[in-house]
Scaffold this motif. Structure first.
Motif, short mmCIF file in Angstrom:
data_model
loop_
_atom_site.label_atom_id
_atom_site.label_comp_id
_atom_site.label_asym_id
_atom_site.label_seq_id
_atom_site.Cartn_x
_atom_site.Cartn_y
_atom_site.Cartn_z
N PHE A 145 0.83 -1.21 0.00
CA PHE A 145 0.00 0.00 0.00
C PHE A 145 0.86 1.26 0.00
O PHE A 145 1.95 1.30 0.57
N ALA A 146 0.34 2.29 -0.62
CA ALA A 146 0.98 3.61 -0.58
C ALA A 146 0.74 4.24 0.79
O ALA A 146 -0.08 3.77 1.58
N GLU A 147 1.45 5.33 1.04
CA GLU A 147 1.22 6.07 2.28
C GLU A 147 -0.02 6.94 2.10
O GLU A 147 -0.16 7.68 1.13
N LEU A 148 -0.95 6.83 3.05
CA LEU A 148 -2.23 7.52 2.96
C LEU A 148 -2.36 8.53 4.10
O LEU A 148 -2.18 8.18 5.27
N ASN A 149 -2.67 9.78 3.75
CA ASN A 149 -2.93 10.74 4.83
C ASN A 149 -4.42 10.68 5.21
O ASN A 149 -5.25 10.10 4.50
N ASP A 150 -4.75 11.29 6.33
CA ASP A 150 -6.10 11.18 6.86
C ASP A 150 -7.14 11.73 5.90
O ASP A 150 -8.23 11.15 5.74
N ASN A 151 -6.84 12.85 5.26
CA ASN A 151 -7.81 13.46 4.35
C ASN A 151 -8.11 12.53 3.17
O ASN A 151 -9.27 12.36 2.77
N LEU A 152 -7.06 11.91 2.62
CA LEU A 152 -7.26 10.98 1.50
C LEU A 152 -8.12 9.80 1.93
O LEU A 152 -9.02 9.37 1.18
N ILE A 153 -7.86 9.28 3.12
CA ILE A 153 -8.64 8.15 3.62
C ILE A 153 -10.12 8.50 3.72
O ILE A 153 -10.99 7.76 3.27
N TRP A 154 -10.40 9.68 4.30
CA TRP A 154 -11.81 10.07 4.46
C TRP A 154 -12.47 10.32 3.11
O TRP A 154 -13.64 9.98 2.91
#
Length: 210
Positions: A145-154
């Motif tokens: 998996f790539a690194e995901l920030n919180d905004n992208l996850i939401w």
């Protein structure tokens, strides 16, 4: 492989004990005519009683297929083949299934961020009038998996795609953009191990079991 067996299989009644549109799609890609009879198995097995996630996922698939197969025992036109399947994501030996809430989906995706995990998909096969499982197997695929920030996850959760997927993502959809790499069967991550299934079904046909 089953390519050479497709004319033979076209006359067989094949039942998929799953409502998953991904599994239907993969069987369609294989050229297998089939129908769906959704299993009533509740999928409430106690994970703690299994020594390895593979045992858990195999038992889920078996129970799903068995529940459907038993409905047809003694019927005038029983299926020649009932297919059960189950998919889970494994991270740190923990089983991740479908999230029950957006908060759980967020937690799952956050834990997968910038890490590798394993997808296990199991298949159980019941032949005509079978009261026990004829064959079962599972396939493992490693996913990076790539690194995901919180905004992208939401933002991803707001698409609703994660809510009916093991591990809270769908590789065949928008979730594919979160995946850096796959080691093993791509279709296994979608929810059904196409190559392994084709190989096992061809083996059963060659043995005269189907």
């Amino acid at each position: 492989m089953i390519v050479q067996h497709l004319p033979y299989l076209s006359s067989k009644r094949i039942v998929l004990a799953s409502q998953s549109p991904r599994r239907r799609e993969i069987l369609d890609l294989l050229g297998l005519k089939h129908e769906v009879v959704v299993s009533g198995f509740e999928e409430n097995l106690d994970k703690s009683t299994f020594s390895h996630p593979s045992e858990y996922v195999l038992e889920n698939a078996r129970c799903k297929a068995e529940e459907v197969a038993k409905r047809f025992i003694g019927s005038d036109a029983p299926p020649d083949l009932v297919i059960g399947s189950d998919t889970v994501v494994i991270l740190d030996n923990k089983i991740l299934e479908k999230p029950l809430s957006e908060a759980e989906a967020f937690s799952m995706l956050k834990s997968l961020s910038n890490r590798n995990h394993t997808v296990l998909t199991s298949v159980a096969l019941f032949l005509k009038d079978a009261r026990t499982c004829t064959a079962s197997f599972y396939e493992a695929t490693n996913v990076s998996f790539a690194e995901l920030n919180d905004n992208l996850i939401w933002e991803y959760i707001r698409t609703r795609e994660p809510m009916d997927k093991a591990g809270a993502y769908g590789i065949q959809g928008i979730g594919g953009s979160l995946v850096k790499g796959v080691e093993g069967c791509y279709f296994n991550v979608m929810g059904f191990p196409m190559h392994r299934f084709a190989t096992e079904l061809a083996r059963l046909i060659d043995q005269g079991a189907v």
